[in-house]
Design a protein around this motif. Sequence first.
Motif, short mmCIF file in Angstrom:
data_model
loop_
_atom_site.label_atom_id
_atom_site.label_comp_id
_atom_site.label_asym_id
_atom_site.label_seq_id
_atom_site.Cartn_x
_atom_site.Cartn_y
_atom_site.Cartn_z
N ILE A 119 15.16 2.44 -0.71
CA ILE A 119 15.42 2.59 0.73
C ILE A 119 14.54 3.70 1.31
N GLN A 120 14.51 4.83 0.62
CA GLN A 120 13.75 5.97 1.14
C GLN A 120 12.25 5.70 1.17
N LEU A 121 11.75 5.05 0.14
CA LEU A 121 10.32 4.70 0.13
C LEU A 121 10.00 3.64 1.18
N ALA A 122 10.93 2.70 1.40
CA ALA A 122 10.73 1.69 2.44
C ALA A 122 10.61 2.35 3.81
N ARG A 123 11.42 3.37 4.02
CA ARG A 123 11.33 4.12 5.28
C ARG A 123 9.96 4.79 5.40
N LEU A 124 9.49 5.40 4.31
CA LEU A 124 8.17 6.04 4.32
C LEU A 124 7.06 5.04 4.61
N ASN A 156 0.37 1.16 -14.74
CA ASN A 156 1.07 2.09 -13.84
C ASN A 156 0.42 3.47 -13.78
N GLU A 157 -0.58 3.70 -14.60
CA GLU A 157 -1.12 5.05 -14.79
C GLU A 157 -1.62 5.68 -13.49
N GLU A 158 -2.44 4.96 -12.74
CA GLU A 158 -3.00 5.52 -11.50
C GLU A 158 -1.91 5.72 -10.45
N LEU A 159 -0.99 4.78 -10.37
CA LEU A 159 0.11 4.87 -9.42
C LEU A 159 0.98 6.09 -9.71
N TYR A 160 1.34 6.29 -10.97
CA TYR A 160 2.16 7.44 -11.34
C TYR A 160 1.44 8.76 -11.10
N SER A 161 0.15 8.77 -11.35
CA SER A 161 -0.63 9.99 -11.13
C SER A 161 -0.50 10.44 -9.68
N SER A 162 -0.50 9.48 -8.77
CA SER A 162 -0.40 9.79 -7.34
C SER A 162 1.03 10.12 -6.94
N SER A 163 2.00 9.33 -7.43
CA SER A 163 3.38 9.52 -6.98
C SER A 163 3.98 10.82 -7.52
N TRP A 164 3.71 11.16 -8.80
CA TRP A 164 4.27 12.39 -9.35
C TRP A 164 3.65 13.62 -8.69
N ALA A 165 2.45 13.50 -8.18
CA ALA A 165 1.83 14.61 -7.45
C ALA A 165 2.53 14.89 -6.13
N MET A 166 3.33 13.92 -5.65
CA MET A 166 4.04 14.06 -4.38
C MET A 166 5.48 14.56 -4.54
N VAL A 167 6.02 14.53 -5.75
CA VAL A 167 7.46 14.74 -5.94
C VAL A 167 7.93 16.10 -5.43
N GLU A 168 7.24 17.17 -5.80
CA GLU A 168 7.68 18.51 -5.36
C GLU A 168 7.69 18.60 -3.84
N THR A 178 0.84 -1.19 0.00
CA THR A 178 0.00 0.00 0.00
C THR A 178 0.88 1.25 0.00
N PRO A 179 0.72 2.16 -0.96
CA PRO A 179 1.59 3.34 -1.04
C PRO A 179 1.49 4.21 0.21
N PRO A 180 2.59 4.87 0.60
CA PRO A 180 2.60 5.63 1.84
C PRO A 180 1.72 6.86 1.82
N TRP A 181 1.32 7.33 0.61
CA TRP A 181 0.45 8.50 0.55
C TRP A 181 -1.02 8.13 0.76
N GLU A 182 -1.34 6.84 0.81
CA GLU A 182 -2.72 6.44 1.08
C GLU A 182 -2.96 6.39 2.58
N GLU A 183 -4.14 6.74 2.99
CA GLU A 183 -4.47 6.87 4.41
C GLU A 183 -4.23 5.55 5.16
N GLY A 184 -3.52 5.65 6.27
CA GLY A 184 -3.27 4.48 7.11
C GLY A 184 -2.30 3.48 6.53
N ALA A 185 -1.54 3.87 5.50
CA ALA A 185 -0.67 2.92 4.81
C ALA A 185 0.43 2.38 5.72
N GLY A 186 0.99 3.23 6.58
CA GLY A 186 2.14 2.83 7.39
C GLY A 186 1.88 1.63 8.26
N SER A 187 0.64 1.48 8.71
CA SER A 187 0.34 0.37 9.62
C SER A 187 0.46 -0.98 8.94
#
Length: 345
Positions: free
Chosen positions: A176-181, A285-297, A146-155
Amino acid sequence: MSSQQKALVLLKKQGSFELGSRSIPSPGAGQLLVKIQSAALNPVDYKIKDAGIFVTQYPAVLGSDVAGIVEEVGEGVENFGKGDRVLARGKFTSDFAAFQQYTLTDASFTAKIPASESFDSAATLPMGLDTAVVGLYGDQFGARITPPWEEGAGSHESKKPIVILGGSSSVGAYTIQLARLSGFYPIITTASPSNEELVKGYGATHFFDRKLSGKQLLAAISDVTDDPIKLVYDAISLPETQSVAWELLAENGTLVLTLPASVEENERKGRRVIQTFAGTDAAQNEELYSSSWAMVEKWLSDGTIKPNKYEVLPNGLEGIIGGLERMKLGQVSGTKLVAHPQETR
């Protein structure tokens, strides 16, 4: 502005690079024209040249990592304007490639560069980060975390171990950095001893020498965690690293690879092997990229994601030729090579 630009051109399949000129393209709907200040190199670039993969039309311009200044904005683009500093993911299509002075980018694969980052540092992100994102979070081409930007993903992944082989590579560093997130712990990685501090700076909690055998590494990891290793991301994916990964992976675990699998089907014992594919045109990958690129900045601005270390090559686009040869010969470690197309003579 001239209608022509300088470009590093691959003349034919498995041919040679040559400095040449080509027309500057015009952006269509949803696109930007970017004046490239920094273009980063990836291993796939010399593999395309040597093996003739991915590219179908020649002469061809290669390069997937772009950082520069927006020159023109296509119809329907609302979030970018002329003069914006941006980073973007290129494609295996000449008009959208990085090894030239101007390129088109899709607005959906483009992000603004915060003031804290240079063009050079920003250029290290696109392909490496995308490959890490898809390998971890992709449904078809990844481990389905579950991607870290989705609600409650860390758990979901909190306190679960992950092993990342090749942590000082570009893909390894972003994994590594995403695994930490995502809340993984411990985050175990391998690299050359000279890169130990580098990978720990990215967030690895435990480091081991990449030259350890699978049995040696498994024994060392057993001193770190009693939990089974259910996820290994092999950012190198040569047969020898896949063999090590296979030794580590527990039953019903997932091995993510960046190259085709060399492990045998009959050795799997319920284990899943995925060759990740970070293609920009893959519908999966379309939906995933839409979410991840929105986080890059935001990730860059607040330091959540740190760019790779980099080295600037001399002689503009011409410097790319020698840079790719160094990468092919294994002479680059823990560092991304970056060229400045505008400095081409």
